[in-house]
Design an enzyme around this catalytic site. Structure first.
Site, mmCIF file in Angstrom:
data_model
loop_
_atom_site.group_PDB
_atom_site.id
_atom_site.type_symbol
_atom_site.label_atom_id
_atom_site.label_comp_id
_atom_site.label_asym_id
_atom_site.label_seq_id
_atom_site.Cartn_x
_atom_site.Cartn_y
_atom_site.Cartn_z
ATOM 1 N N HIS A 48 44.182 33.024 53.280
ATOM 2 C CA HIS A 48 44.185 33.008 51.810
ATOM 3 C C HIS A 48 44.635 31.659 51.245
ATOM 4 C CE1 HIS A 48 44.914 34.045 47.649
ATOM 5 N NE2 HIS A 48 46.223 33.875 47.804
ATOM 6 N N HIS A 72 51.694 27.779 48.550
ATOM 7 C CA HIS A 72 52.048 28.465 47.305
ATOM 8 C C HIS A 72 52.697 29.828 47.507
ATOM 9 C CE1 HIS A 72 48.068 30.528 47.770
ATOM 10 N NE2 HIS A 72 48.641 31.491 47.052
ATOM 11 N N GLU A 76 57.803 32.676 48.266
ATOM 12 C CA GLU A 76 57.799 34.080 47.855
ATOM 13 C C GLU A 76 57.756 35.029 49.040
ATOM 14 O OE1 GLU A 76 55.091 37.184 45.180
ATOM 15 O OE2 GLU A 76 54.298 35.239 45.776
ATOM 16 N N ASP A 77 56.911 34.738 50.044
ATOM 17 C CA ASP A 77 56.608 35.727 51.085
ATOM 18 C C ASP A 77 57.135 35.388 52.477
ATOM 19 O OD1 ASP A 77 55.260 37.250 49.229
ATOM 20 O OD2 ASP A 77 53.329 36.310 49.617
ATOM 21 N N ASP A 139 44.155 30.903 43.065
ATOM 22 C CA ASP A 139 44.705 32.028 43.813
ATOM 23 C C ASP A 139 44.074 33.339 43.335
ATOM 24 O OD1 ASP A 139 46.895 33.508 45.373
ATOM 25 O OD2 ASP A 139 47.336 34.138 43.319
ATOM 26 N N ASP A 259 18.258 35.531 24.008
ATOM 27 C CA ASP A 259 18.830 34.337 24.629
ATOM 28 C C ASP A 259 19.583 34.683 25.908
ATOM 29 O OD1 ASP A 259 20.583 35.723 23.097
ATOM 30 O OD2 ASP A 259 21.678 33.983 22.355
#
Length: 710
Positions: A48, A72, A76-77, A139, A259
């Protein structure tokens, strides 16, 4: 998974001076931190961040942004901390990664008060470095591309969040390609049936008409060559969500949308843009109201381009965007163009805006004490295109759908305000009640004691709240008038059937129709909820199939005084079956207009001259002339076949004028004598079904209002 070598090759293509070691270190660090983690699809989690980095590399972003993308999710993880990232890389990268982490943790779909606070935090955070938002958008884009591996409920949640927040944010930043893809990916989740239907119709259309894009592109290239202009021409069908949104806004079927194709012409210089515009307009008819010059008046995110819509091949409407190469680069990447590299050097694009200056316009007035709700409304005012945000004189924000009018605004403030409205001022200027409001306008509602909602308001209002309140008030205030009108309509209906509308007959009819009382039935008849024929047939069902005598044209309108005569307005050409209103003129009688006629604007401040009218129930004579604007292909025998089609519908052509004669098509005005709205519908349907009719519409000319008095 894209390897470190693959990623570096991608970056070196636009930035040969990239810090290869920095990218390799970030790749290795991220891969090590995410080791043992997997996505819902079962793939290693690190696929990812790598995919997000590749998306940003395709936008030719700088090294710091790419490293941030690789890392990134580490803070956090994983076990990595801010201090670890700062020590391993730099303070700049650590702050960027931390910024993305904070944006990820914002619960953007929570309750309204919480959402307002989160929006505030989001924009306060991005005011320090907009690259945080660019990484977050990339992301979200990759997550939407791979959303099928998530649970259905999570898919729906992420899709709604994408449609409501991230897609508009990408558009506001000028990244239109990303906005379109995010919208389409969310649309696929939220309404797959509609999306698949549009795709199937496109395939059918292409099979029937061939590659329209290729044909029109070739036509444009020929015109530019004639004018001696060197430019690139490209065309494409619009995205399914864009088409679906147009269908919803215009309340049209796919077959009636014109259109659905867009074309882009890229020139060498700004002067060439205007030369191209001249060549296009000289060859094809421009559609009024569809021209925008964003070169002379650029958008705040740096977007510059000329937009025009023309009637192209076979009269089909197509949108054309004209811009230079530099303008195109900004149009593709928006504020991200500020960080773009080429050949190892920061690209100096004269049209790229300073992102710090841009975002500061959203946050410059913020302080800790500002109301979060006001900030949320201000942000939405900047971001959302499908809603209108207007202000009361006190500065309160009123949210309305696109196309809303001062009547909708008044009812949004309070039902009592809506019911008493007699006028409105927009940005200090008096405007008609049917004026379409625009983003950011200040609206002042003018009320009067004793004012009551008018029947015409139902067709002017667009919000359900306003329409419901108007109908409720009309039923309450006009019940007596509707009962009297209904009694007269019932009398005429029974007379046309050779019967009498006695009290006993009306009572039996009310019971047969399951009405609470005779008055309830007459009120519904007077308000056009049921017809006189419904009442008659309730007692005499055998009359349902019996054709009645044709109504005398002089008695076709109900509601006139004994000494009043009427004329149909030339501007809107009302026909039986349509809602109508009458305007009185001294010595001229009554002129009948359709309820939505633009010419009524001139008489809004003279309500004493307005008369509520209805068409007589029954069969009308075919003496009501309607003008149709028809565009047909320029082939042998087409006009004759069109005339035959009209005759087969028992309609008569009383006049025919050619407006345009082009190599590909003819445009003509046809005056057709009809009985009623249903007869008009049958004629239009028959013409619309013919493959050589590319466009058909009802011609209405407010300029002919005065002619109606002659």
């Amino acid at each position: 998974m894209t390897t470190a070598d693959d990623l570096i090759t991608l970056v070196r293509a636009y930035n040969p001076r990239t810090n290869e070691k920095l990218l390799r270190d970030a790749y290795a660090y991220g891969e090590d931190m995410h080791d043992g983690q997997f996505r819902h699809s079962g793939e290693p989690y690190f696929t990812h961040p790598v995919a997000v980095t590749a998306i940003l590399a395709e936008q030719q972003m700088d090294d710091a942004t790419l490293v941030t993308a690789l890392l990134h999710d580490t803070i956090e993880d994983t076990k990595a901390s801010f201090a670890d990232v700062e020590a391993k890389f730099s303070r700049e990268i650590a702050e960027l990664v931390d910024g993305v982490t904070k944006l990820t943790n914002l619960q953007l779909t929570s309750a309204q008060s919480k959402q307002a606070e989160n929006f505030r935090k989001l924009f306060m955070a991005t005011s320090r470095d907009l690259r945080v938002t660019l990484v977050k958008l990339a992301d979200r884009l990759h997550n939407m591309r791979t959303i099928k591996s998530m649970r259905p409920d999570k898919q729906a949640q992420k899709a709604r969040e994408t449609m409501e927040i991230f897609a508009p944010l990408a558009g506001r930043m000028g990244m239109q390609w990303m906005r379109e893809e995010l919208e389409d990916l969310a649309f696929r989740v939220l309404n797959p049936e509609a999306r698949n239907s549009i795709i199937r119709r496109f395939i059918t259309l292409q099979r029937e008409t061939g590659d329209v894009v290729q044909k029109i592109t070739a036509d444009m290239r020929v015109e530019l060559e004639k004018a001696g202009i060197v430019a690139e021409v490209a065309g494409r069908a619009k995205k399914p969500y864009s088409i679906w949104r147009k269908m919803e806004e215009k309340e049209q079927s796919f077959s009636r949308l014109s259109d659905i194709y867009g074309f882009r012409i890229i020139t060498a210089t700004e002067a060439d843009c205007y030369r191209v515009l001249g060549a296009i307009h000289q060859r094809w008819r421009a559609v009024p109201g569809r021209f925008k010059d964003y070169i002379s008046q650029p958008k705040s995110n740096g977007y510059r381009s000329i937009h025009t819509t023309v009637s192209g091949r076979d009269g089909k409407r197509v949108e054309v965007q004209i811009r230079t190469r530099e303008m195109h680069e900004v149009a593709e990447t928006g504020v991200a163009a500020h960080w773009s590299y080429r050949n190892g050097e920061r690209v100096e694009n004269q049209f790229a805006v300073d992102p710090v200056e841009w975002i500061s316009k959203l946050t410059e007035r913020l302080d800790d004490d500002q109301d979060h709700h006001e900030f949320l409304e201000a942000v939405k005012l900047e971001m959302y295109q499908d809603q209108v945000f207007c202000f009361t004189p006190k500065g309160d924000v009123i949210k309305l759908p696109r196309g809303a009018t001062p009547i909708d605004f008044a009812y949004a403030v309070h039902t009592r305000v809506g019911s008493a409205i007699v006028g409105a001022k927009v940005d200090g200027l008096r405007v008609p009640l049917w004026t379409r409001l625009k983003n950011g306008q200040s609206v002042e509602v003018i009320t009067a004691e004793g004012q009551k909602p008018q029947a015409t308001w139902i067709d002017i209002a667009v919000t359900g709240r306003a329409k419901t309140a108007i109908r409720r008030s009309l039923k309450q205030e006009d019940r007596g008038r509707f009962i009297r009108l209904g009694r007269e309509l019932a009398r005429v209906g029974f007379e046309n059937a050779g019967k009498k509308a006695t009290d006993k007959a009306l009572s039996i009819a009310a019971k047969t129709l399951a009405m609470e009382s005779v008055d309830e039935m007459l009120a519904q008849l007077g308000s056009a909820e049921i017809t006189a024929r419904d009442v008659v047939v309730a007692i005499y069902p055998d009359l349902a199939e019996m054709p009645g005598d044709e109504i005398d044209a002089n008695r076709a309108v109900v509601g006139l005084g004994d000494d009043q005569s009427y004329k149909r307005a030339r501007c809107c050409q009302p026909v039986p079956g349509e809602r109508i209103i009458g305007l009185t003129f001294k010595g001229k009688g009554v002129v009948v207009h359709t309820i939505d006629c633009d010419a009524l604007a001139d008489y809004e401040d003279q309500p004493e001259r307005w008369i509520d009218l209805h068409w007589q129930e029954g069969t009308h004579t075919a003496t009501n002339t309607v003008t149709l604007d028809v565009t047909i292909t320029n082939d042998a025998g087409v006009l004759g076949r069109i005339c035959t089609l009209i005759g087969e519908q028992d309609a008569n052509i009383s006049d025919l004028n050619f407006i345009e004669r082009k190599p590909d098509y003819y445009r003509l005005m046809m005056d057709i004598d009809l009985r009623d709205a249903e007869h008009l519908h049958r004629v239009r349907t028959a013409l619309d079904a013919d493959s050589n009719v590319s466009e058909i519409s009802r011609h209405r000319d407010p300029g002919l209002a005065s002619v109606s008095l002659g």
